[in-house]
Write a protein that holds these residues in place. Sequence first.
Motif, PDB file in Angstrom:
ATOM      1  N   ILE A  11      74.162  19.129 -47.011  1.00 56.63           N
ATOM      2  CA  ILE A  11      73.514  17.998 -46.336  1.00 56.63           C
ATOM      3  C   ILE A  11      72.109  17.751 -46.858  1.00 56.63           C
ATOM      4  CG2 ILE A  11      72.520  19.357 -44.449  1.00 56.63           C
ATOM      5  CD1 ILE A  11      73.312  17.026 -42.583  1.00 56.63           C
ATOM      6  N   LEU A  12      71.450  18.821 -47.376  1.00 59.09           N
ATOM      7  CA  LEU A  12      70.091  18.639 -47.888  1.00 59.09           C
ATOM      8  C   LEU A  12      70.087  17.792 -49.153  1.00 59.09           C
ATOM      9  CD1 LEU A  12      68.552  22.192 -47.313  1.00 59.09           C
ATOM     10  CD2 LEU A  12      68.557  20.196 -45.794  1.00 59.09           C
ATOM     11  N   MET A  31      64.640  19.862 -38.682  1.00 57.07           N
ATOM     12  CA  MET A  31      65.020  21.207 -39.126  1.00 57.07           C
ATOM     13  C   MET A  31      64.035  21.731 -40.150  1.00 57.07           C
ATOM     14  SD  MET A  31      67.886  22.334 -37.685  1.00 57.07           S
ATOM     15  CE  MET A  31      68.591  23.473 -38.862  1.00 57.07           C
ATOM     16  N   ALA A  32      63.600  20.862 -41.082  1.00 61.70           N
ATOM     17  CA  ALA A  32      62.649  21.276 -42.111  1.00 61.70           C
ATOM     18  C   ALA A  32      61.292  21.604 -41.507  1.00 61.70           C
ATOM     19  CB  ALA A  32      62.519  20.173 -43.158  1.00 61.70           C
ATOM     20  N   LYS A  33      60.925  20.847 -40.455  1.00 64.48           N
ATOM     21  CA  LYS A  33      59.632  21.050 -39.805  1.00 64.48           C
ATOM     22  C   LYS A  33      59.576  22.415 -39.133  1.00 64.48           C
ATOM     23  CE  LYS A  33      56.620  18.919 -36.324  1.00 64.48           C
ATOM     24  NZ  LYS A  33      56.481  17.795 -35.358  1.00 64.48           N
ATOM     25  N   ASN A  34      60.725  22.867 -38.635  1.00 64.29           N
ATOM     26  CA  ASN A  34      60.763  24.103 -37.869  1.00 64.29           C
ATOM     27  C   ASN A  34      61.239  25.311 -38.686  1.00 64.29           C
ATOM     28  OD1 ASN A  34      59.962  22.734 -35.496  1.00 64.29           O
ATOM     29  ND2 ASN A  34      62.096  22.080 -35.152  1.00 64.29           N
ATOM     30  N   ASN A  35      61.667  25.047 -39.945  1.00 65.44           N
ATOM     31  CA  ASN A  35      62.203  26.150 -40.750  1.00 65.44           C
ATOM     32  C   ASN A  35      61.688  26.028 -42.176  1.00 65.44           C
ATOM     33  OD1 ASN A  35      64.103  27.700 -42.472  1.00 65.44           O
ATOM     34  ND2 ASN A  35      65.140  28.079 -40.521  1.00 65.44           N
ATOM     35  N   SER A  36      60.842  26.955 -42.595  1.00 73.72           N
ATOM     36  CA  SER A  36      60.234  26.892 -43.930  1.00 73.72           C
ATOM     37  C   SER A  36      61.271  27.059 -45.041  1.00 73.72           C
ATOM     38  CB  SER A  36      59.161  27.968 -44.059  1.00 73.72           C
ATOM     39  OG  SER A  36      59.730  29.266 -43.870  1.00 73.72           O
ATOM     40  N   GLU A  37      62.315  27.800 -44.746  1.00 75.82           N
ATOM     41  CA  GLU A  37      63.349  28.008 -45.776  1.00 75.82           C
ATOM     42  C   GLU A  37      64.044  26.690 -46.115  1.00 75.82           C
ATOM     43  OE1 GLU A  37      67.307  30.808 -46.574  1.00 75.82           O
ATOM     44  OE2 GLU A  37      66.135  31.005 -44.715  1.00 75.82           O
ATOM     45  N   ILE A  38      64.335  25.893 -45.096  1.00 73.17           N
ATOM     46  CA  ILE A  38      64.965  24.582 -45.314  1.00 73.17           C
ATOM     47  C   ILE A  38      63.994  23.643 -46.012  1.00 73.17           C
ATOM     48  CG2 ILE A  38      65.899  22.544 -44.144  1.00 73.17           C
ATOM     49  CD1 ILE A  38      67.074  24.425 -42.043  1.00 73.17           C
ATOM     50  N   GLU A  39      62.717  23.676 -45.572  1.00 77.00           N
ATOM     51  CA  GLU A  39      61.708  22.812 -46.186  1.00 77.00           C
ATOM     52  C   GLU A  39      61.555  23.146 -47.677  1.00 77.00           C
ATOM     53  OE1 GLU A  39      57.078  21.389 -45.447  1.00 77.00           O
ATOM     54  OE2 GLU A  39      57.805  23.274 -44.602  1.00 77.00           O
ATOM     55  N   ASN A  40      61.527  24.425 -48.012  1.00 74.04           N
ATOM     56  CA  ASN A  40      61.400  24.836 -49.416  1.00 74.04           C
ATOM     57  C   ASN A  40      62.619  24.403 -50.233  1.00 74.04           C
ATOM     58  OD1 ASN A  40      58.921  26.029 -48.933  1.00 74.04           O
ATOM     59  ND2 ASN A  40      59.803  28.066 -48.528  1.00 74.04           N
ATOM     60  N   GLU A  41      63.782  24.459 -49.604  1.00 73.11           N
ATOM     61  CA  GLU A  41      65.005  24.039 -50.314  1.00 73.11           C
ATOM     62  C   GLU A  41      64.961  22.548 -50.610  1.00 73.11           C
ATOM     63  OE1 GLU A  41      68.668  24.374 -52.215  1.00 73.11           O
ATOM     64  OE2 GLU A  41      67.195  25.882 -51.571  1.00 73.11           O
ATOM     65  N   ILE A  43      62.265  20.711 -51.062  1.00 76.64           N
ATOM     66  CA  ILE A  43      61.283  20.543 -52.146  1.00 76.64           C
ATOM     67  C   ILE A  43      61.913  20.916 -53.484  1.00 76.64           C
ATOM     68  CG2 ILE A  43      59.098  21.387 -53.074  1.00 76.64           C
ATOM     69  CD1 ILE A  43      58.146  21.742 -50.165  1.00 76.64           C
ATOM     70  N   SER A  44      62.692  21.990 -53.502  1.00 75.26           N
ATOM     71  CA  SER A  44      63.358  22.439 -54.727  1.00 75.26           C
ATOM     72  C   SER A  44      64.339  21.386 -55.228  1.00 75.26           C
ATOM     73  CB  SER A  44      64.077  23.756 -54.469  1.00 75.26           C
ATOM     74  OG  SER A  44      64.796  24.162 -55.606  1.00 75.26           O
ATOM     75  N   ILE A  45      65.104  20.776 -54.305  1.00 77.92           N
ATOM     76  CA  ILE A  45      66.070  19.733 -54.688  1.00 77.92           C
ATOM     77  C   ILE A  45      65.337  18.518 -55.228  1.00 77.92           C
ATOM     78  CG2 ILE A  45      67.859  18.166 -53.843  1.00 77.92           C
ATOM     79  CD1 ILE A  45      68.574  20.347 -51.788  1.00 77.92           C
ATOM     80  N   GLU A  46      64.224  18.148 -54.564  1.00 76.99           N
ATOM     81  CA  GLU A  46      63.445  16.997 -55.017  1.00 76.99           C
ATOM     82  C   GLU A  46      62.925  17.208 -56.432  1.00 76.99           C
ATOM     83  OE1 GLU A  46      60.397  16.655 -52.093  1.00 76.99           O
ATOM     84  OE2 GLU A  46      61.655  15.608 -50.628  1.00 76.99           O
TER      85      GLU A  46
END
Length: 262
Positions: A11-12, A31-41, A43-46
């Motif tokens: 979904i990311l 979800m990204a706001k509350n979870n750094s692992e999702i936020e980093n993922e 950024i990595s995809i971008e």
Amino acid sequence: MEAKDYIESGILELYVYGLLSESENIEVAEMAKNNSEIENEIISIEKAVIALSSSFSPFHSVANYEKIKARLELKHGKVIEMQPASRWSQYAGWAAAVLLLLGVGYQTLQLNETKQAISSIGTEKNKIEREFAYLNQEKNITEKNLTIVRDVKNTGVTLGGQTVSPKSFAKVYWNKESKTTYIDAAGLPAPPKGMVYQVWALKLSPTLTPTSIGLLSDFEANDQKIFAVDQTVYAEAFGITLEPAGGSISPTMEQLYTLGKV
């Protein structure tokens, strides 16, 4: 849902490509706001999308851009600055281009594989057709030979081996009405190079009189070793000699391989 499961769900990637609904976008953002692992993922995809799409994009330096802008202002007045598109719309465009390229590549691969499969099928079809034609030819020859052997009108004459080749044997099928004559030479060895078997119709009395009724040409190519020779009008015996290629006027008795009386 665990962060790992959420990341692996794909979904990311759809979020980065701008392919989610508004409610789904809000959910991912929360979800990204509350979870750094999702936020980093994310950024990595971008970064991966930007790196891939930039390889297809033309590049202009800042200096070149300012030069072009200055020239346009001299000629047409002040250049109106265009507001850059939002980050999400840029990503969506790049993602669409990447997906299009991937789709074209996949279709090309599939087309090539299909062409190869068609070519392989065509080759196999031609091979099968050739084998069928050969087997059909062999079948026709076998049926003809069986007709010769089973014809009750044919007189069968067995020819036994002689001094030069005691183990040799042959058989003559002679139709006295139609005069047709066939030789079954399966019991003869292959003739040496430059030599050929010659068949003789023999009259025994009052003197031995041989008459050539044909050559067993292409001996090795004839798998069933049944040969049609010339019509035989009269014979009291048949003999087969080994002669030089092209045959002889009279038989070489020292090379008499088989002989048999009617």
